[in-house]
Write a protein that holds these residues in place. Structure first.
Motif, PDB file in Angstrom:
ATOM      1  N   SER A  20       3.189  86.060  45.944  1.00 37.44           N
ATOM      2  CA  SER A  20       1.950  85.705  46.640  1.00 37.44           C
ATOM      3  C   SER A  20       1.180  84.844  45.647  1.00 37.44           C
ATOM      4  CB  SER A  20       1.173  86.936  47.069  1.00 37.44           C
ATOM      5  OG  SER A  20       0.349  87.394  46.043  1.00 37.44           O
ATOM      6  N   PHE A  21       0.784  83.691  46.112  1.00 36.40           N
ATOM      7  CA  PHE A  21       0.154  82.696  45.243  1.00 36.40           C
ATOM      8  C   PHE A  21      -1.240  82.412  45.794  1.00 36.40           C
ATOM      9  CE2 PHE A  21       0.488  77.813  44.263  1.00 36.40           C
ATOM     10  CZ  PHE A  21      -0.465  77.929  43.267  1.00 36.40           C
ATOM     11  N   GLY A  22      -2.249  83.002  45.162  1.00 38.84           N
ATOM     12  CA  GLY A  22      -3.615  82.822  45.642  1.00 38.84           C
ATOM     13  C   GLY A  22      -4.396  81.909  44.719  1.00 38.84           C
ATOM     14  N   ASN A  23      -5.578  81.521  45.147  1.00 39.70           N
ATOM     15  CA  ASN A  23      -6.451  80.716  44.287  1.00 39.70           C
ATOM     16  C   ASN A  23      -6.931  81.534  43.099  1.00 39.70           C
ATOM     17  OD1 ASN A  23      -6.856  78.097  45.572  1.00 39.70           O
ATOM     18  ND2 ASN A  23      -7.654  79.317  47.268  1.00 39.70           N
ATOM     19  N   SER A  24      -7.156  82.842  43.348  1.00 37.67           N
ATOM     20  CA  SER A  24      -7.668  83.693  42.273  1.00 37.67           C
ATOM     21  C   SER A  24      -6.537  84.412  41.545  1.00 37.67           C
ATOM     22  CB  SER A  24      -8.642  84.737  42.827  1.00 37.67           C
ATOM     23  OG  SER A  24      -9.648  84.122  43.566  1.00 37.67           O
ATOM     24  N   ASN A  25      -5.634  85.028  42.307  1.00 38.37           N
ATOM     25  CA  ASN A  25      -4.574  85.831  41.698  1.00 38.37           C
ATOM     26  C   ASN A  25      -3.228  85.589  42.345  1.00 38.37           C
ATOM     27  OD1 ASN A  25      -6.242  87.519  39.920  1.00 38.37           O
ATOM     28  ND2 ASN A  25      -7.082  88.293  41.832  1.00 38.37           N
ATOM     29  N   SER A  26      -2.180  85.895  41.605  1.00 38.21           N
ATOM     30  CA  SER A  26      -0.832  85.841  42.157  1.00 38.21           C
ATOM     31  C   SER A  26      -0.143  87.163  41.854  1.00 38.21           C
ATOM     32  CB  SER A  26      -0.043  84.704  41.505  1.00 38.21           C
ATOM     33  OG  SER A  26      -0.650  83.471  41.801  1.00 38.21           O
ATOM     34  N   SER A  27       0.890  87.455  42.626  1.00 40.25           N
ATOM     35  CA  SER A  27       1.690  88.661  42.375  1.00 40.25           C
ATOM     36  C   SER A  27       3.143  88.351  42.624  1.00 40.25           C
ATOM     37  CB  SER A  27       1.274  89.792  43.315  1.00 40.25           C
ATOM     38  OG  SER A  27       0.080  90.356  42.897  1.00 40.25           O
ATOM     39  N   ILE A  49      -2.050  88.960  38.767  1.00 43.55           N
ATOM     40  CA  ILE A  49      -2.054  88.024  37.652  1.00 43.55           C
ATOM     41  C   ILE A  49      -2.976  86.863  37.993  1.00 43.55           C
ATOM     42  CG2 ILE A  49      -0.553  86.517  36.255  1.00 43.55           C
ATOM     43  CD1 ILE A  49       1.803  88.429  37.377  1.00 43.55           C
ATOM     44  N   PRO A  50      -4.098  86.706  37.279  1.00 48.67           N
ATOM     45  CA  PRO A  50      -4.978  85.584  37.602  1.00 48.67           C
ATOM     46  C   PRO A  50      -4.190  84.266  37.612  1.00 48.67           C
ATOM     47  CG  PRO A  50      -6.063  87.071  36.080  1.00 48.67           C
ATOM     48  CD  PRO A  50      -4.644  87.561  36.214  1.00 48.67           C
ATOM     49  N   THR A  64      -4.403  86.982  32.741  1.00 46.28           N
ATOM     50  CA  THR A  64      -5.636  87.586  32.220  1.00 46.28           C
ATOM     51  C   THR A  64      -6.083  86.947  30.905  1.00 46.28           C
ATOM     52  OG1 THR A  64      -5.022  89.637  33.263  1.00 46.28           O
ATOM     53  CG2 THR A  64      -6.660  89.801  31.545  1.00 46.28           C
ATOM     54  N   GLN A  65      -5.106  86.667  30.031  1.00 47.99           N
ATOM     55  CA  GLN A  65      -5.466  86.046  28.738  1.00 47.99           C
ATOM     56  C   GLN A  65      -6.096  84.681  28.975  1.00 47.99           C
ATOM     57  OE1 GLN A  65      -2.087  85.787  26.165  1.00 47.99           O
ATOM     58  NE2 GLN A  65      -2.276  87.915  25.501  1.00 47.99           N
ATOM     59  N   ALA A  66      -5.584  83.949  29.935  1.00 49.05           N
ATOM     60  CA  ALA A  66      -6.132  82.613  30.228  1.00 49.05           C
ATOM     61  C   ALA A  66      -7.519  82.747  30.855  1.00 49.05           C
ATOM     62  CB  ALA A  66      -5.188  81.860  31.165  1.00 49.05           C
ATOM     63  N   LYS A  67      -7.681  83.753  31.718  1.00 52.94           N
ATOM     64  CA  LYS A  67      -8.976  83.928  32.392  1.00 52.94           C
ATOM     65  C   LYS A  67     -10.084  84.214  31.374  1.00 52.94           C
ATOM     66  CE  LYS A  67     -11.040  86.356  36.297  1.00 52.94           C
ATOM     67  NZ  LYS A  67     -10.841  87.327  37.366  1.00 52.94           N
ATOM     68  N   SER A  68      -9.743  84.989  30.320  1.00 50.41           N
ATOM     69  CA  SER A  68     -10.777  85.303  29.329  1.00 50.41           C
ATOM     70  C   SER A  68     -11.187  84.054  28.532  1.00 50.41           C
ATOM     71  CB  SER A  68     -10.312  86.427  28.412  1.00 50.41           C
ATOM     72  OG  SER A  68      -9.200  85.983  27.683  1.00 50.41           O
ATOM     73  N   GLN A  69     -10.342  83.029  28.573  1.00 47.91           N
ATOM     74  CA  GLN A  69     -10.675  81.758  27.891  1.00 47.91           C
ATOM     75  C   GLN A  69     -11.776  80.987  28.618  1.00 47.91           C
ATOM     76  OE1 GLN A  69      -9.373  80.249  25.062  1.00 47.91           O
ATOM     77  NE2 GLN A  69      -8.238  82.102  24.595  1.00 47.91           N
ATOM     78  N   LEU A  70     -12.136  81.453  29.818  1.00 45.24           N
ATOM     79  CA  LEU A  70     -13.192  80.760  30.567  1.00 45.24           C
ATOM     80  C   LEU A  70     -14.524  80.797  29.824  1.00 45.24           C
ATOM     81  CD1 LEU A  70     -12.392  81.912  34.221  1.00 45.24           C
ATOM     82  CD2 LEU A  70     -12.416  79.558  33.385  1.00 45.24           C
ATOM     83  N   VAL A  71     -14.658  81.717  28.858  1.00 47.02           N
ATOM     84  CA  VAL A  71     -15.918  81.808  28.107  1.00 47.02           C
ATOM     85  C   VAL A  71     -15.988  80.726  27.025  1.00 47.02           C
ATOM     86  CG1 VAL A  71     -17.327  83.273  26.606  1.00 47.02           C
ATOM     87  CG2 VAL A  71     -16.140  84.277  28.573  1.00 47.02           C
TER      88      VAL A  71
END
Ligand code: ATP
Length: 565
Positions: A20-27, A49-50, A64-71
């Motif tokens: 499943s490939f979403g804009n926010s998360n995939s699984s 998985i973001p 998740t590691q990439a998402k935390s880079q948003l800061v």
């Protein structure tokens, strides 16, 4: 299978998963040897998985590691890109990636200008290339888990994914070494995930699949008839999703911070990014407990911020957004030309569907006969975040053995868009006791033909002659006014959110009834024995011709009639 001919190159074995490939998360999911769909955790242990990629000095971070880079590294972090694939730059909504690498026009496509190598240079990386990298990472996690190289997938996509978007996704996946066996619509995948459970009872029903994600909400009304699914209507909303709920908490905490510190953390992009990540975590905690805390280190000017919020307060602040989720569903039901009383089940899918208030609102909105399948209304509900990937995995295991041509054939519109019945076909059993008979729908409206249904009806207690009438039936809604109970001038209602004035308004009771239409056939079964039963079979052909068979259960013979369309 025939033995391999000399000189023939063996095609590699297909190892397929569901994505499943979403804009926010995939699984990613696979089907176990027992036929159970299971979601796979990546190396970090994440099942959701973001859909985010981030680059630091040429090193790629994912999930998740990439998402935390948003800061700290938002300019080199690409997020919310799925809906840009196969789209024109001019037609896309740039708002979701406001706080990450911006989407830019790149010839006829869309690209992100990022430093994705060790050098300082900014490269224009197309959305197609980003998708390839994302799918590659997902496939690699799945391969590690399964111990064999995953090279194919069924991917779930929204119902309004265009042909161009499908082609772009197929191509991007191919570049990642993943052949797309099929794309399955997200609502179909969710229904499949439920129907594939061993305890599932496959029966004709109308289902609403409400997929509430991070950046969009998609609702589909699905007719499930004899294990075949038809989408009757869809609704899409890009203003009501998890991001709007995050924003409510961001604003709430920002106001509290301003009161104490006289500075608005939303003004500084880094502070806002931190607050956004933490507010989302707080929102998720509120799905589980009555209270949740928020902790942001060095939110602004080196000041730490800690606070709490309770669920009642959150639900009050977000009441309008919550009401909008119900409205999107109402809209889809109306578009399908149905009444809410026609809906047998509501499947809540997507991350935002974990929110208890959304399901509770739906429980009030629908009749008590409608099952709301969500974690807070049904203990046996499947995790809404995993439904699309599970459904895709089930489909992958079903079709991975098929030839490519057969898959294409089975999804061709000529095959999937089969004729459907406009009216229900039902039975009225007339006996000496029941002169008028009661209509029982045997083949529901929207059933794809050809189809066959069997019904068993009780004969009169004392036995005797039974007349079986096969009729068309149209669903109608009967409204009866019921005088409302009064308690000290206040309407008796446990609904504290809806302030009722002291007016005495009659309550409307709505119920589903059948309006019996044309009688298609009549059959008489003589001398049914005491306590006997009558079995009626209705077979509707592809040309809409109807064959009816009626017989006494356990007795010899019967009556058979054919009706032309
Ligand atoms: P979209 O394509 O709409 O962006 P998606 O399909 O990629 O969404 P989902 O995982 O279905 O993503 O939904 C993500 C949203 O669900 C996020 O807003 C996230 O905060 C929210 N969410 C995830 N878990 C919970 C939870 N337990 N309670 C409330 N919201 C949650």
């Amino acid at each position: 299978m025939s033995a391999q001919q000399d000189g023939e190159v063996a095609s590699p074995e297909v190892h397929a998963i569901g994505i499943s490939f979403g804009n926010s998360n995939s699984s990613i999911a696979y089907t176990s040897s027992e036929g159970k769909a299971e979601v796979i955790a990546n190396e970090e242990g994440d099942r959701y998985i973001p859909s985010v990629l981030s680059y630091v000095k040429g090193e790629e971070y994912h999930g998740t590691q990439a998402k935390s880079q948003l800061v700290r590294n938002n300019e080199n972090t690409v997020a919310y890109f799925r809906d840009y694939l196969g789209k024109d730059f001019d037609s896309l909504d740039p708002r979701p990636c406001h706080a990450s690498a911006h989407a830019k026009k790149h010839g006829s496509t869309v690209a992100f200008s990022i430093q994705d190598t060790e050098s300082e240079a900014h490269n224009a990386v197309t959305v197609s290339e980003i998708t390839t990298r994302h799918i590659r990472r997902l496939a690699s996690s799945a391969s590690d888990f399964m111990g064999k190289k995953v090279n194919a997938a069924v991917i779930s996509v929204p119902t309004n994914f265009t042909e161009t978007q499908r082609e772009a996704l197929t191509q991007a996946s191919k570049e990642a070494g993943v052949e797309v066996l099929q794309m399955i619509s997200e609502p179909t995948a969710a229904v499949l995930a439920y129907d594939a459970r061993s305890e599932a009872e496959i029966k004709d029903k109308i289902i609403v699949v409400a997929d509430f994600g991070g950046t969009r909400s998609d609702v589909a009304v699905v007719a499930s008839r004899g294990g075949m699914y038809s989408i009757l209507s869809t609704s899409h909303d890009y203003e009501t999703a998890g991001a709007q709920l995050d924003q409510i908490l961001i604003d709430h905490f920002a106001k509290e911070f301003i009161k104490k510190n006289k500075t608005d953390p939303r003004q500084n992009p880094k502070s806002l990014a931190k607050l956004k990540l933490e507010a989302e975590a707080t929102k998720k905690s509120l799905s589980l407990g009555g209270n949740a805390s928020l902790n942001v280190e060095s939110i602004a000017d080196g000041v730490d911020f800690a606070s709490t919020v309770n669920r009642t307060r959150y639900e009050m602040l977000a009441a309008k957004v919550f009401a909008s989720f119900t409205r999107i569903i109402e809209d889809a039901v109306r578009k399908a030309d149905l009444d809410i009383l026609d809906i047998d089940e509501v499947i809540l899918s997507g991350g935002t569907s974990h929110t208890p208030r959304i399901s509770q609102n739906l429980q009030r909105f629908f009749s008590s006969k409608t099952r709301i399948l969500s974690p807070s209304t049904l203990p046996t509900a499947i995790d809404p975040s995993s439904l699309a990937a599970r459904g895709a995995a089930i489909q992958a295991s079903l079709i991975s053995e098929f030839d490519k041509e057969d898959i294409e054939q089975s999804t061709h519109p000529m095959v999937t868009v089969t004729p459907h019945l406009r009216n229900a076909i039902g039975i009225m059993v007339v006996t000496d006791d029941i002169k008028k008979g009661l209509f029982t729908a045997l083949v529901e409206k929207e059933t794809a033909v050809p189809c066959k249904r069997v019904g068993i009806f009780a004969a009169p207690r004392e036995g005797g002659d039974v007349i079986v009438k096969v009729c068309e039936g149209a669903r109608d809604i009967k409204i009866t006014k019921k005088e409302k109970l009064k308690t000290n001038g206040k309407a008796a209602s446990d609904d504290s959110d809806l302030d009722s004035d002291n007016e005495e308004e009659d309550e409307e009771v709505r119920e589903k009834i059948w309006k019996v239409g044309t009688v298609l056939a009549e059959a008489a079964i003589k001398g049914v024995k005491k306590g006997g039963k009558v079995e009626v079979t209705v077979h509707v052909g592809a040309d809409l011709g109807v064959v009816v068979t009626a017989r006494e259960v356990g007795a010899k013979g019967g009556v058979r009639g054919t009706l032309d369309k």
